[in-house]
Design a protein around this motif. Sequence first.
Motif, PDB file in Angstrom:
ATOM      1  N   CYS A 171       0.792  -1.165  -0.073  1.00  0.00           N
ATOM      2  CA  CYS A 171      -0.501   0.452   0.444  1.00  0.00           C
ATOM      3  C   CYS A 171       0.905   0.591   0.324  1.00  0.00           C
ATOM      4  O   CYS A 171       2.160   1.053   0.367  1.00  0.00           O
ATOM      5  CB  CYS A 171      -1.198  -0.202   1.153  1.00  0.00           C
ATOM      6  SG  CYS A 171      -0.322   0.136   2.722  1.00  0.00           S
ATOM      7  N   ARG A 172       0.264   2.413  -0.784  1.00  0.00           N
ATOM      8  CA  ARG A 172       1.304   3.048  -0.719  1.00  0.00           C
ATOM      9  C   ARG A 172       0.832   4.306   1.089  1.00  0.00           C
ATOM     10  O   ARG A 172      -0.200   4.276   1.650  1.00  0.00           O
ATOM     11  CB  ARG A 172       0.818   4.059  -1.244  1.00  0.00           C
ATOM     12  CG  ARG A 172       1.548   5.328  -1.841  1.00  0.00           C
ATOM     13  CD  ARG A 172       1.041   6.809  -2.881  1.00  0.00           C
ATOM     14  NE  ARG A 172       0.824   6.072  -4.208  1.00  0.00           N
ATOM     15  CZ  ARG A 172       1.737   4.707  -4.543  1.00  0.00           C
ATOM     16  NH1 ARG A 172       3.291   5.778  -4.624  1.00  0.00           N
ATOM     17  NH2 ARG A 172       1.273   4.240  -6.059  1.00  0.00           N
ATOM     18  N   GLY A 173       2.400   4.727   1.873  1.00  0.00           N
ATOM     19  CA  GLY A 173       2.291   5.303   3.129  1.00  0.00           C
ATOM     20  C   GLY A 173       1.587   7.148   2.464  1.00  0.00           C
ATOM     21  O   GLY A 173       1.536   7.242   1.469  1.00  0.00           O
ATOM     22  N   GLU A 174       1.999   7.310   4.171  1.00  0.00           N
ATOM     23  CA  GLU A 174       1.760   9.313   3.772  1.00  0.00           C
ATOM     24  C   GLU A 174       2.683  10.330   2.793  1.00  0.00           C
ATOM     25  O   GLU A 174       2.386  11.026   2.407  1.00  0.00           O
ATOM     26  CB  GLU A 174       1.194   9.240   5.460  1.00  0.00           C
ATOM     27  CG  GLU A 174      -0.019   8.737   6.215  1.00  0.00           C
ATOM     28  CD  GLU A 174       0.081   9.026   7.278  1.00  0.00           C
ATOM     29  OE1 GLU A 174       1.044  10.282   7.340  1.00  0.00           O
ATOM     30  OE2 GLU A 174      -0.633   9.363   8.198  1.00  0.00           O
ATOM     31  N   ASP A 175       3.782   9.024   2.856  1.00  0.00           N
ATOM     32  CA  ASP A 175       5.036  10.333   2.529  1.00  0.00           C
ATOM     33  C   ASP A 175       5.116   9.554   0.850  1.00  0.00           C
ATOM     34  O   ASP A 175       6.007   9.884  -0.246  1.00  0.00           O
ATOM     35  CB  ASP A 175       6.900  10.206   3.300  1.00  0.00           C
ATOM     36  CG  ASP A 175       6.450   7.737   2.820  1.00  0.00           C
ATOM     37  OD1 ASP A 175       5.110   7.655   2.515  1.00  0.00           O
ATOM     38  OD2 ASP A 175       7.198   7.700   3.523  1.00  0.00           O
TER      39      ASP A 175
END
Length: 434
Positions: free
Chosen positions: A368-372
């Motif tokens: 999944c894609r993180g906040e960064d």
Amino acid sequence: MNRTHLRKIFLIAGAITGFGFLFYLCLGDGVAFETQGLWASFANLFGILILFSQFILHFIVLLIICGRGKKGTELTLKQNWIIGIYCLIAVIFNIVLILKTTTFSRAEMSVEREWRNSEKYYWEPAISNPEGYPVRVLEGRFFISSWSRNNAFPDIDDKFYDSRWGLGMTTFISQDQGSMVMPDSLRLTWYSVVEDCYYKLQVSLDKEKITQLFKKGFEAKNHNGVFHRTYDEIIVGLAPGGDVALWVGSNWGNATEVSFYQAQKLDTIVIEPARRQEVREELTRLRKGKDWVEQVHTTDDLIPYDKWRKKYRQPYGWTLQFVKDGVLDNPELEVEFFNGEKFTLIDSTLSQKNFPAQAVPASLFLKCRGEDGKMKREYVVFDEENIYNTFEKLTLSKQEIKVIVTCKINKQGKIEQVTAQNNREEFPLILKKD
């Protein structure tokens, strides 16, 4: 000679000759005459010249049958019968001659036509083995009944394979070779290192099932989004005891079992001494490497021969569901099963997935894609003994009892816990982080 008779003889001889040439053309493009000792192009030209040169023979024979004759004299009934019989014999002779001298090219053309009408995909052969049970392939090839002159039979590299169950080590097939039809059969001979013995498999494959799986394909995802993809590997799994699994697989996180086979154990003397010596020397070198993994068994710890055929392929009815502490950005989950199959769940909400009859899960790989904005990856492996014992407890060995596997994911996209439950009790599963 009566001009009327000459004209009739000329037309009949021409008709017989023309029939032979038209029959040859009707066999289709690609059919050629085969003449021993001549190059193909000259052989075909020579055959066509023979077809046309028949005119002279037919003209002379018909001239003899009709005789000199006088002007205005009609042919007798006997002469007409003889001409008719001769024409029939000449036509039959032409057909037999053409068919007999074009047998090989007609067979090739028939196969080529079947190849053109068959569904084709780009795929590579691959070998898989259980971790710690390396094998050495001595000979391997997929056979395809419908092939093209531009396609070769897909051979399997004769070398050592040290992988893990379901993960195929491929034999490179150049893209220049183009797409291939699905294979009809497989012939494979290999050496099992841990067992110190040889096996041979020669088996017909379920071509229709393989073709349908390739045709159906699956959904995959990259940075551009979700797209349809198909398989690009046909993987042969070689397990102890001569057990052989066949999967269609892909680097895009999907693999499906096609069938399972039993190979024949060979007497060592069947293998040429030079090949046996080659295998021993190569194995000695590999065993000195630090990355070499080989299981060692004793009389108290025997090889679990039926594990890959029975235990790993035992189906259960179960559901995979998720409990998330927050919203995951662009999640994707790959589930790997103990029987070597793989499934990738592409779902922005990670809703539950039902498996009506599926092997026990071996691992989970979450992306999944993180906040960064960077892609995060979480990989967990289930403890084999623990998860099988849990499934047995929850189902009481009854297939109609469903198991719910719950995966708990925190805000950072980490898998914190996985549990398994039925409608009465719940157990935590032991996870091994990789």
